[in-house]
Design an enzyme around this catalytic site. Structure first.
Site, short mmCIF file in Angstrom:
data_model
loop_
_atom_site.label_atom_id
_atom_site.label_comp_id
_atom_site.label_asym_id
_atom_site.label_seq_id
_atom_site.Cartn_x
_atom_site.Cartn_y
_atom_site.Cartn_z
N GLU A 1 33.63 48.61 53.02
CA GLU A 1 33.05 47.41 52.88
C GLU A 1 33.98 46.48 53.92
O GLU A 1 35.08 46.33 54.03
CB GLU A 1 33.24 46.83 51.49
CG GLU A 1 32.46 47.12 50.46
CD GLU A 1 33.01 46.84 49.16
OE1 GLU A 1 34.20 46.43 48.79
OE2 GLU A 1 32.34 46.98 48.07
N LYS B 1 27.98 58.34 47.24
CA LYS B 1 27.82 56.79 47.25
C LYS B 1 29.35 56.37 47.11
O LYS B 1 30.26 57.02 46.66
CB LYS B 1 27.14 56.10 46.22
CG LYS B 1 27.98 55.71 45.06
CD LYS B 1 28.40 54.22 45.09
CE LYS B 1 29.44 54.11 43.99
NZ LYS B 1 30.31 52.82 44.06
N THR C 1 35.98 54.65 44.68
CA THR C 1 34.72 54.52 44.12
C THR C 1 33.60 55.22 44.71
O THR C 1 32.66 54.81 45.29
CB THR C 1 34.30 52.96 44.21
OG1 THR C 1 35.58 52.26 43.84
CG2 THR C 1 33.24 52.59 43.30
N THR D 1 25.60 51.22 45.70
CA THR D 1 26.23 49.90 45.35
C THR D 1 26.29 49.04 46.43
O THR D 1 25.15 48.43 46.81
CB THR D 1 27.65 49.93 44.59
OG1 THR D 1 28.56 50.58 45.33
CG2 THR D 1 27.54 50.76 43.26
N ASN E 1 34.94 41.17 48.66
CA ASN E 1 35.59 41.54 47.51
C ASN E 1 35.94 40.29 46.78
O ASN E 1 36.67 40.30 45.89
CB ASN E 1 36.74 42.48 47.92
CG ASN E 1 36.34 43.87 48.07
OD1 ASN E 1 35.69 44.48 47.19
ND2 ASN E 1 36.27 44.43 49.31
N SER F 1 32.82 43.17 41.24
CA SER F 1 32.42 44.54 41.08
C SER F 1 33.67 45.34 40.58
O SER F 1 34.86 44.92 40.55
CB SER F 1 32.34 44.83 42.59
OG SER F 1 33.36 45.27 43.24
#
Lengths: 399, 399
Positions: free
Chosen positions: A275, A184, A195, A162, A394, A399
C-alpha cells in the site's frame, strides 16, 4: 489458471456483496485428488480471527478437503456469533460438495459435520466485521460458489483481494508435477506472516508431514522475511494442498526448493504491491554471526520509520541505518560496519565514505547492503518506504 | 530563566554558524556551586555519537562542572576526527573557564586536561556531520560563549533546538530549593531516550549518588515512556547538575517526586512538538499483570503504523489496537480485553461494543485506554499519530 494448474483441483470466485466496490469477494479451492494431503501455516499473532481459530482445528483433523476464502470482512473480534459464522460456512461447503458428489440435495447431518471438519476458512478485511448480513451473504451463496467450481477456473485469485491492485499468482513446472499458487496482501506485512492469504496447490504425491516440512522451510525464507510496515495481522493463513493426481513423488529437496521459489515469487509480488509504496527495498545483511543476527539487523532497519521516510525522499540516509541497527542485540561493532545504497558504499569504518550524491535512489528497486564483519551468515529482508500514499490509504479508510 | 533559575548556575546560548538557518546553535551551562554533584543518563543505542562516548567517560570522573551543547551536527560516525573534536571542545571550555576564573589567559596544560574531564559534551543534528569547519566553528567560538555566561541567561534553551518549533523548559519551586530544566527533541523519540538533549539544574544540596537514583527513577517514568516514532537516537543525553547553593538538602522522595514532575512536563512538551504530529496520544494500559506488561502492551500500540495512521484520519480503529497487542508476550486474553477511545468503550469481550461514531477524535489530545483484566498494574505510553507532515519532514530534509 493458477491453483487449478496442478491436476486434481477445482476453484471458483464469485461476488456476494461483501465489498462496497461490488468486486468479487468469495473464493473456493477444492482438492479432488486421489491422495489428498495438506499443510497450513497461521499468523503468530495472539489476536486471532475466527477463521484462524476454526482452521487451526481443521488442520489437526487430517488432510483438508477444501479452503473457502472471503474478502470484505475479517470476521475477527466478532464474538461467538462470528465463530458460528465460520462453522456454518464450512458446513455449507461440506453440504454442497457432498450434494454435488451424490446428486442428492439431502445430505446426512453427520456427513456435513465430518465434512466441515476438513474445510479451511480464510477471511480478510476490516476487524470487527462479521454481522448477520455478512454471514447471510456468504452462507446463502455457497451453493452458487460450489456450482461455479471448475478445473480451468481463473476467477479465484481476484476474489481474495482487498486493497491489492493486481492479482498475485505463481506456477512451477516440475518433472511430471506442478505447483500453482495465488495470494493476496498489500499491507500489514510482517514476519510471522502478513495480511496475506495464500493458497498453494500441487499434484505431487506427498504426505501431509512432507508438505508441512517443505511449507515451513519455504515460508521462513520468503513471507517471514517480508516486513512492509511492521504490522502483524490477525487473519494470515498460508495453505498448501496436494492432490497426488500426478502420481509422481518428487525428491524432497527438489520439491522444497520449488515451493520456496513459488513463495519467494509471491513475496516479491506482495512487496511490489504494498500500500502506497514507491520503493521496494531489499535490505541485505552480510557478515553476520548467525542468520538470526542478520534477520534481527535487517528487520530493525525495515521497521525504522525515519529510514523508510528518507528512502521515500530518495535520501540515502546511512546514519539512520546505523541508528536503527544500534538498537539490536546482534553481534557486531557499530564502528566497523559498511553501509552501501544501490552499490555505493556510503559509510565505512564508522565514518562517511563515498559522497551521497553518487547514489541514485530514484529507481523503485532499492538495495541496501549492510556488511557487519562479524561472521559469514547473511539474510535479506524485504520492505517498502514510508510515503504520503501509505499514510493516506491507512487513514482514509478503515481496514 | 530556566537552568539558571536555581542558584549557582550560569548559562549562555550563541550563534556560531552550524545551522543553515542562522539560528542559535551553541549553548553552555556551568555549575559554579559550592557542592557540585551530577548524574547523567545516556541513550541505550549501541550506535553512539562521539559526544556520548566522551561524556560517558566524564560521568565516571566525578561531578561534572559544565555541559556544552551544539545543534546543527550530531558528530556521530565521524571517525577519530570527530572524537578529537569533542575532546578539543571540552578542553576549550575548561581553558576559558579557568582563564575567566583567574583572569590569566595562560592556563597550565594539566589544568586544561583535568578541567576537560569534567565537561560534558552534547551534539544533535545530522549523523555524519563533524568535519573541520564544524570543529572550527565550535572550538574558536568557545571564548565568546564563556564570556556570554550569565546567571540570568535566557538564551540557552533556543540554542539546542533542531526541528523543534518551541523552546521546552520547566521549573519546580521547592521549599528553599528549585529545579530548572531545558530540553530539545522533536523526533526519534523512543524508550531508552529519544533524540533529546536535556539539562536539569538544582541548587538543592545532594550528592551524585542521590542525584543518580532520582534521575533514573524520573526518566524511567517520563522520557522512557515517550515513543513518538519508535526510532532510537545515537546522541541522547539527560544531564542533572546540582550546585548545593541553596544549602538545603531536601528529603529524598520529595526531591525525586519534584524531579519526576519536571521530567514529565518536558516529556509532554516533546510529545506536543513531535515532528508533523496532529494528535498527542496517551495509551493507558490498565489491569496488567505487571508494569513491564503494561509498558510492552502500550509500546506495541505506540509503534503500530496502521494504528497511528488511523488516528491521523480520526478513525478510532480498535481492531488495529488488538492486532498490535496480540504480538506481545504480556499476560492477557485477547478475547477479554476492553478498548476505549476518548472515554467511549468500542470493544468489549472480544467483540464490538459502542458504535464508533460515538467517538470524537478531532481533538489533538487523544486517550486510548486498554483494560487487560489480567492484574492490577498500569502504565501510560505517550505517542503521536503518523501524518503526511511526518513523512514530509523526515523525507524532505536529512537529519
Amino acid at each position: 489458471m493458477t491453483v487449478t494448474t496442478p491436476a486434481g483441483f477445482r476453484s471458483a470466485g464469485i461476488t456476494v456483496g461483501l465489498k462496497s466496490t461490488g468486486k468479487p469477494d468469495l473464493a473456493l479451492v477444492v482438492n479432488d485428488g486421489p491422495a489428498p494431503a495438506s499443510a497450513v501455516v497461521f499468523t503468530s499473532n495472539r489476536a486471532q480471527a475466527n477463521p484462524i481459530l476454526w482452521s487451526r482445528k481443521v488442520a489437526q483433523n487430517g488432510p483438508a478437503r477444501a479452503v473457502i476464502l472471503n474478502s470484505g470482512g475479517a470476521n475477527c473480534f466478532t464474538g461467538d456469533f462470528g465463530y458460528e459464522t465460520t462453522r456454518l460456512t464450512a458446513e455449507a461447503v461440506a453440504h454442497e460438495l457432498a450434494a454435488q458428489a451424490t446428486g442428492e440435495e439431502q445430505v446426512p447431518a453427520d456427513t456435513v459435520e465430518e465434512g466441515a471438519e476438513r474445510v479451511l476458512v480464510c477471511s480478510t478485511g476490516l476487524i470487527g466485521t462479521g454481522d448477520q448480513a455478512f454471514r447471510d451473504k456468504i452462507v446463502t451463496n455457497v451453493p452458487v460458489l460450489v456450482s461455479a467450481l471448475a478445473a480451468d477456473d481463473t476467477t479465484a485469485p481476484a476474489a481474495i483481494l482487498t486493497t491489492d491492485s493486481v492479482e498475485k499468482t505463481a506456477i512451477h513446472e516440475g518433472t511430471g508435477w506442478t505447483i500453482g499458487a495465488m495470494a493476496k496482501g498489500a499491507g500489514m506485512l510482517a514476519p510471522g506472516l502478513a495480511t496475506m492469504l495464500v493458497v498453494i496447490t500441487t499434484d505431487a504425491l506427498l504426505d501431509s508431514d512432507e508438505l508441512d516440512a517443505a511449507l515451513r522451510r519455504a515460508t521462513a525464507v520468503s513471507f517471514d522475511r517480508l516486513d512492509s510496515d511492521g504490522c502483524m495481522s490477525t487473519n494470515d493463513q498460508v495453505t498448501l494442498l496436494a492432490s497426488g493426481s500426478s502420481g509422481v513423488a518428487p525428491e524432497e529437496n527438489e520439491f522444497a526448493a520449488a515451493l520456496a521459489g513459488v513463495c519467494d515469487s509471491l513475496a516479491a509480488q506482495l512487496q511490489a504491491d504494498a500500500e502506497g509504496a514507491s520503493h521496494d527495498i531489499d535490505i541485505e545483511v552480510r557478515g553476520a554471526a548467525s542468520v538470526e543476527d542478520a534477520l534481527e539487523v535487517g528487520r530493525s532497519v525495515a521497521r525504522n520509520n525515519l529510514f523508510k521516510a528518507a528512502i521515500f525522499g530518495n535520501d540515502p540516509n546511512w546514519g539512520r541505518v546505523l541508528a536503527a541497527i544500534g538498537t539490536t542485540d546482534a553481534a557486531f561493532d557499530p564502528y566497523a560496519v559498511d553501509v552501501s545504497f544501490n552499490g555505493v558504499r556510503l559509510c565505512h569504518a564508522g565514518a562517511p565514505d563515498r559522497p551521497i550524491d553518487e547514489c541514485d535512489l530514484t529507481p523503485r528497486k532499492t538495495h541496501v547492503e549492510i556488511e557487519l564483519f562479524a561472521g559469514s551468515f547473511a539474510a535479506t529482508v524485504r520492505t517498502n518506504d514510508l510515503t504520503h500514499d501509505y499514510v493516506h490509504e491507512n487513514s482514509a479508510y478503515s481496514s
